[in-house]
Design a protein around this motif. Sequence first.
Motif, PDB file in Angstrom:
ATOM      1  N   PRO A   8      26.703  12.982   3.402  1.00 11.51           N
ATOM      2  CA  PRO A   8      26.637  13.220   1.951  1.00 11.51           C
ATOM      3  C   PRO A   8      25.630  14.330   1.596  1.00 11.51           C
ATOM      4  N   ALA A   9      24.485  14.309   2.254  1.00 17.07           N
ATOM      5  CA  ALA A   9      23.492  15.356   1.986  1.00 17.07           C
ATOM      6  C   ALA A   9      24.012  16.715   2.451  1.00 17.07           C
ATOM      7  N   GLY A  10      24.705  16.743   3.598  1.00 18.75           N
ATOM      8  CA  GLY A  10      25.274  17.993   4.090  1.00 18.75           C
ATOM      9  C   GLY A  10      26.324  18.546   3.141  1.00 18.75           C
ATOM     10  N   THR A  11      27.123  17.675   2.556  1.00 13.18           N
ATOM     11  CA  THR A  11      28.140  18.100   1.585  1.00 13.18           C
ATOM     12  C   THR A  11      27.489  18.697   0.343  1.00 13.18           C
ATOM     13  N   LEU A  12      26.483  18.012  -0.190  1.00 10.07           N
ATOM     14  CA  LEU A  12      25.791  18.523  -1.379  1.00 10.07           C
ATOM     15  C   LEU A  12      25.069  19.827  -1.085  1.00 10.07           C
ATOM     16  N   LEU A  13      24.424  19.910   0.077  1.00  9.72           N
ATOM     17  CA  LEU A  13      23.725  21.135   0.425  1.00  9.72           C
ATOM     18  C   LEU A  13      24.705  22.286   0.605  1.00  9.72           C
ATOM     19  N   SER A  14      25.856  22.019   1.208  1.00 11.63           N
ATOM     20  CA  SER A  14      26.874  23.051   1.373  1.00 11.63           C
ATOM     21  C   SER A  14      27.336  23.583   0.018  1.00 11.63           C
ATOM     22  N   GLU A  15      27.560  22.679  -0.928  1.00 11.77           N
ATOM     23  CA  GLU A  15      27.955  23.091  -2.275  1.00 11.77           C
ATOM     24  C   GLU A  15      26.840  23.894  -2.943  1.00 11.77           C
ATOM     25  N   MET A  16      25.587  23.472  -2.738  1.00 10.32           N
ATOM     26  CA  MET A  16      24.463  24.187  -3.317  1.00 10.32           C
ATOM     27  C   MET A  16      24.327  25.577  -2.703  1.00 10.32           C
ATOM     28  N   ILE A  17      24.562  25.697  -1.405  1.00  8.15           N
ATOM     29  CA  ILE A  17      24.490  27.002  -0.741  1.00  8.15           C
ATOM     30  C   ILE A  17      25.517  27.960  -1.341  1.00  8.15           C
ATOM     31  N   LEU A  20      24.208  29.011  -4.549  1.00  8.74           N
ATOM     32  CA  LEU A  20      23.095  29.950  -4.363  1.00  8.74           C
ATOM     33  C   LEU A  20      23.592  31.350  -4.012  1.00  8.74           C
ATOM     34  N   PHE A  21      24.659  31.436  -3.233  1.00  9.16           N
ATOM     35  CA  PHE A  21      25.252  32.749  -2.951  1.00  9.16           C
ATOM     36  C   PHE A  21      25.701  33.409  -4.250  1.00  9.16           C
ATOM     37  N   ARG A  22      26.401  32.654  -5.087  1.00  9.35           N
ATOM     38  CA  ARG A  22      26.860  33.200  -6.372  1.00  9.35           C
ATOM     39  C   ARG A  22      25.676  33.558  -7.259  1.00  9.35           C
ATOM     40  N   LEU A  23      24.685  32.674  -7.296  1.00  6.07           N
ATOM     41  CA  LEU A  23      23.490  32.926  -8.093  1.00  6.07           C
ATOM     42  C   LEU A  23      22.774  34.181  -7.615  1.00  6.07           C
ATOM     43  N   ASN A  24      22.645  34.344  -6.316  1.00  2.00           N
ATOM     44  CA  ASN A  24      21.982  35.522  -5.767  1.00  2.00           C
ATOM     45  C   ASN A  24      22.688  36.802  -6.223  1.00  2.00           C
ATOM     46  N   ASN A  25      24.003  36.814  -6.139  1.00  2.00           N
ATOM     47  CA  ASN A  25      24.747  38.002  -6.565  1.00  2.00           C
ATOM     48  C   ASN A  25      24.547  38.276  -8.048  1.00  2.00           C
ATOM     49  N   ARG A  26      24.577  37.232  -8.857  1.00  3.22           N
ATOM     50  CA  ARG A  26      24.367  37.404 -10.302  1.00  3.22           C
ATOM     51  C   ARG A  26      22.939  37.865 -10.598  1.00  3.22           C
ATOM     52  N   LYS A 139      11.307  22.883  -4.364  1.00  2.74           N
ATOM     53  CA  LYS A 139      10.917  22.167  -3.144  1.00  2.74           C
ATOM     54  C   LYS A 139      12.073  22.112  -2.143  1.00  2.74           C
ATOM     55  N   VAL A 140      13.280  21.859  -2.627  1.00  2.00           N
ATOM     56  CA  VAL A 140      14.446  21.818  -1.737  1.00  2.00           C
ATOM     57  C   VAL A 140      14.682  23.194  -1.126  1.00  2.00           C
ATOM     58  N   ILE A 141      14.666  24.230  -1.947  1.00  2.00           N
ATOM     59  CA  ILE A 141      14.890  25.588  -1.436  1.00  2.00           C
ATOM     60  C   ILE A 141      13.824  25.952  -0.401  1.00  2.00           C
ATOM     61  N   THR A 142      12.576  25.624  -0.697  1.00  2.00           N
ATOM     62  CA  THR A 142      11.484  25.932   0.228  1.00  2.00           C
ATOM     63  C   THR A 142      11.659  25.208   1.554  1.00  2.00           C
ATOM     64  N   GLU A 143      12.094  23.965   1.523  1.00  4.42           N
ATOM     65  CA  GLU A 143      12.280  23.192   2.760  1.00  4.42           C
ATOM     66  C   GLU A 143      13.447  23.737   3.586  1.00  4.42           C
ATOM     67  N   VAL A 144      14.551  24.069   2.930  1.00  2.00           N
ATOM     68  CA  VAL A 144      15.691  24.647   3.657  1.00  2.00           C
ATOM     69  C   VAL A 144      15.283  25.996   4.258  1.00  2.00           C
ATOM     70  N   LEU A 145      14.573  26.795   3.488  1.00  2.00           N
ATOM     71  CA  LEU A 145      14.100  28.088   4.000  1.00  2.00           C
ATOM     72  C   LEU A 145      13.184  27.900   5.201  1.00  2.00           C
ATOM     73  N   ARG A 146      12.284  26.929   5.120  1.00  2.00           N
ATOM     74  CA  ARG A 146      11.374  26.644   6.237  1.00  2.00           C
ATOM     75  C   ARG A 146      12.159  26.284   7.492  1.00  2.00           C
ATOM     76  N   LYS A 147      13.202  25.456   7.329  1.00  2.12           N
ATOM     77  CA  LYS A 147      14.006  25.066   8.471  1.00  2.12           C
ATOM     78  C   LYS A 147      14.761  26.259   9.061  1.00  2.12           C
ATOM     79  N   LEU A 148      15.299  27.110   8.206  1.00  2.00           N
ATOM     80  CA  LEU A 148      16.015  28.289   8.691  1.00  2.00           C
ATOM     81  C   LEU A 148      15.061  29.247   9.407  1.00  2.00           C
ATOM     82  N   GLU A 149      13.884  29.428   8.861  1.00  2.00           N
ATOM     83  CA  GLU A 149      12.913  30.316   9.500  1.00  2.00           C
ATOM     84  C   GLU A 149      12.442  29.738  10.823  1.00  2.00           C
ATOM     85  N   GLY A 150      12.404  28.430  10.938  1.00  2.00           N
ATOM     86  CA  GLY A 150      12.042  27.782  12.199  1.00  2.00           C
ATOM     87  C   GLY A 150      13.080  27.998  13.284  1.00  2.00           C
TER      88      GLY A 150
END
Length: 153
Positions: A8-17, A20-26, A139-150
């Motif tokens: 469930p968390a993976g599904t929500l995070l996937s939707e948020m990603i 975020l792609f759309r938001l970044n472009n905008r 906080k969520v964005i920062t944690e996902v970013l931390r994991k990706l940078e790791g």
Amino acid sequence: MRKTKRTPAGTLLSEMILDLFRLNNRLLSAADRLVAELGLTSARWQILGTIATARQPQPVAWLARDVGAHRQNVQRIVNELAEEGIVAFEPNPHHRRAALVVLTDKGLRAFEDAMRLQVPWVNNLADGLQVEDLDATQKVITEVLRKLEGDGE
């Protein structure tokens, strides 16, 4: 082929990603429009902001790391900014070939002008949003970013 299923968390995070792609472009398009009258783009503004907020002058490779971009792309932008007198290069006492990038007075004025435009723009975007929601999202964005940078990404 075995099917895998998202949690469930993976599904929500996937939707948020995807959002975020759309938001970044905008955001990039809106930022380009916001600072166009200053002769800047969102990419140039991002580099100026990274230089302006750094604790000390940095070489291009460090700037690229800080913005999460490829060094070659940042180098191209920095070179353009240098040609326009917005940034300058200073000798790096730690590395002969990796000059430090600094804002010139013209660059500092351009960055400050951009930030003056940004304040009412971002305040308008934030209108009606709850500080607690923004804090949780950050906080969520920062944690996902931390994991990706790791992962070295």
